[in-house]
Scaffold this motif. Structure first.
Motif, PDB file in Angstrom:
ATOM      1  N   GLU A   1      63.682  44.365  24.497  1.00 58.09           N
ATOM      2  CA  GLU A   1      63.731  44.044  23.069  1.00 58.09           C
ATOM      3  C   GLU A   1      63.816  45.303  22.209  1.00 58.09           C
ATOM      4  O   GLU A   1      64.518  45.327  21.192  1.00 58.09           O
TER       5      GLU A   1
ATOM      6  N   THR B   1      67.295  46.593  21.555  1.00 52.64           N
ATOM      7  CA  THR B   1      68.180  45.850  20.643  1.00 52.64           C
ATOM      8  C   THR B   1      68.300  46.566  19.303  1.00 52.64           C
ATOM      9  O   THR B   1      69.245  46.315  18.547  1.00 52.64           O
TER      10      THR B   1
ATOM     11  N   TRP C   1      69.803  39.188  18.939  1.00 47.29           N
ATOM     12  CA  TRP C   1      68.844  39.692  19.924  1.00 47.29           C
ATOM     13  C   TRP C   1      69.388  39.707  21.366  1.00 47.29           C
ATOM     14  O   TRP C   1      68.693  39.304  22.301  1.00 47.29           O
TER      15      TRP C   1
ATOM     16  N   ASP D   1      69.628  41.398  24.627  1.00 45.51           N
ATOM     17  CA  ASP D   1      68.920  42.554  25.168  1.00 45.51           C
ATOM     18  C   ASP D   1      69.819  43.378  26.081  1.00 45.51           C
ATOM     19  O   ASP D   1      70.965  43.004  26.360  1.00 45.51           O
TER      20      ASP D   1
END
Length: 351
Positions: free
Chosen positions: A119, A122, A134, A136
């Motif tokens: 995360e 991102t 989002w 990843d």
């Protein structure tokens, strides 16, 4: 052009979680190691440059805390890049080329264990069109892998072979996080399986650079930087051909990588599919090639974010120091799907 070499390389034992160790405590033994290799004291270093990420650390100006491990008193000449340490090495190299320094200490570190690194990464993406979705780092690498498979440039069996070779080579690397057989596993994000992806871990690395006769005095066999260049591609993934890496090819050309063959290549390929792209871009994919690809195990065995690229340069230099290589190529990458790439050509003097 002034001669500059890597004269020492050190790294930590890379682990999945270093919760009981701070960044400074992780870094200090590595810094002491490279200085001891050269016989230098901290006061003998003319320039210090580091690479790390505030996003990874979760606080602003986190690199200032790491200076406790270097020792900033008496005052030192110091700089920092919010990048992998390979780019800190580039800045130090330029500093030595200009004659403003004779020696330089370069270090990088990263602790991925405290948060969700997939995360965190991102935040590298286009903030208007891509980041809000989002996707990843593993999902984007899977898109790249599928594009390679669709173009018939690789398949899942070939990717599994890359993973197996990397883990086998890591058996001889005492610093590697993963070694031995690769578990078959289910798809993590199809077509990538667990073995196709890098481990999440914490670690640090450091090198010492020196110029000319100083390098010859500090090391029995310096790893001379014969060329070093880095290039970047478009931020938008939609305008790039993910099966190719023109920035890697251009950086290699400008660094002189294609002038003569290399015997070793340390490629910063966190995913097996990215090694396929890099080998094609760097002209290392010939069936009869004798080039050793990632003899250290590469980023598939050890991938501390913000230090993995510097480790590739350090591992290539260390093979030259030991006499196991005469001309090596080292590569580092940053950004999604090999967006930005750095290539260095290192050589040892003929004995």
């Amino acid at each position: 052009m002034r001669e500059v070499a890597i004269v020492a390389f050190g790294q930590s034992a890379h682990v999945r979680d270093s919760a009981e160790t701070s960044e400074v405590e992780m870094l200090m033994p590595v810094l002491h190691d490279v200085l001891e290799q050269t016989g230098l004291a901290a006061r003998d270093i003319d320039f210090t440059c580091s690479g790390s990420s505030d996003y990874l650390a979760g606080r602003a100006f986190s690199f200032t805390m790491a200076l406790d491990g270097v020792g900033a008193w008496p005052p030192i000449s110091e700089s920092h890049v919010e990048m992998d340490g390979a780019w800190a090495l580039y800045e130090a190299w330029v500093k030595l080329l200009t004659g403003e320094a004779e020696t330089a200490l370069v270090y990088a570190y990263g602790k991925s264990s405290p948060g969700d690194v997939r995360e965190v990464l991102t935040r590298q993406l286009d903030p208007y069109y891509v980041a809000p979705l989002w996707p990843d780092s593993v999902a984007l690498a899977a898109l790249q892998a599928q594009a390679l498979i669709d173009a018939e440039l690789t398949d899942e069996r070939a990717l599994a072979g890359i993973a197996a070779r990397s883990r086998a080579d890591a058996e001889a690397n005492p610093h590697a996080q993963l070694r031995g057989a690769v578990p078959a596993g289910e798809h993590l994000v199809a077509p990538l399986r667990t073995g196709d992806c890098p481990p999440i871990g914490d670690g640090a690395a450091a090198v010492v650079l020196a110029a000319g006769d100083t390098a010859r005095r500090l090391a029995d066999r310096p790893a001379w930087i014969r060329g070093l260049d880095h290039r970047i591609e478009a931020h938008s993934l939609g305008v790039r051909d993910l099966t190719d890496s023109p920035s890697t090819r251009l950086a290699a050309e400008r660094a002189g990588a294609f002038e003569r063959p290399v015997d070793t290549a340390e490629l910063h390929a966190p995913f097996t599919s990215q090694e396929v792209v890099l080998r094609r871009a760097l002209k290392l994919d010939a069936p009869d090639s004798t080039v050793r690809i990632n003899p250290s195990g590469g980023a598939l065995a050890t991938n501390p974010v913000m230090a993995a690229g510097l480790i590739r340069l350090g591992e290539a230099a260390a093979r030259i120091h030991r006499g196991e290589s005469d001309r090596a190529l080292a590569h580092a990458t940053s950004g999604p799907c090999l967006q930005q790439n750095l290539v260095a050509v290192l050589e040892g003097e003929t004995r």
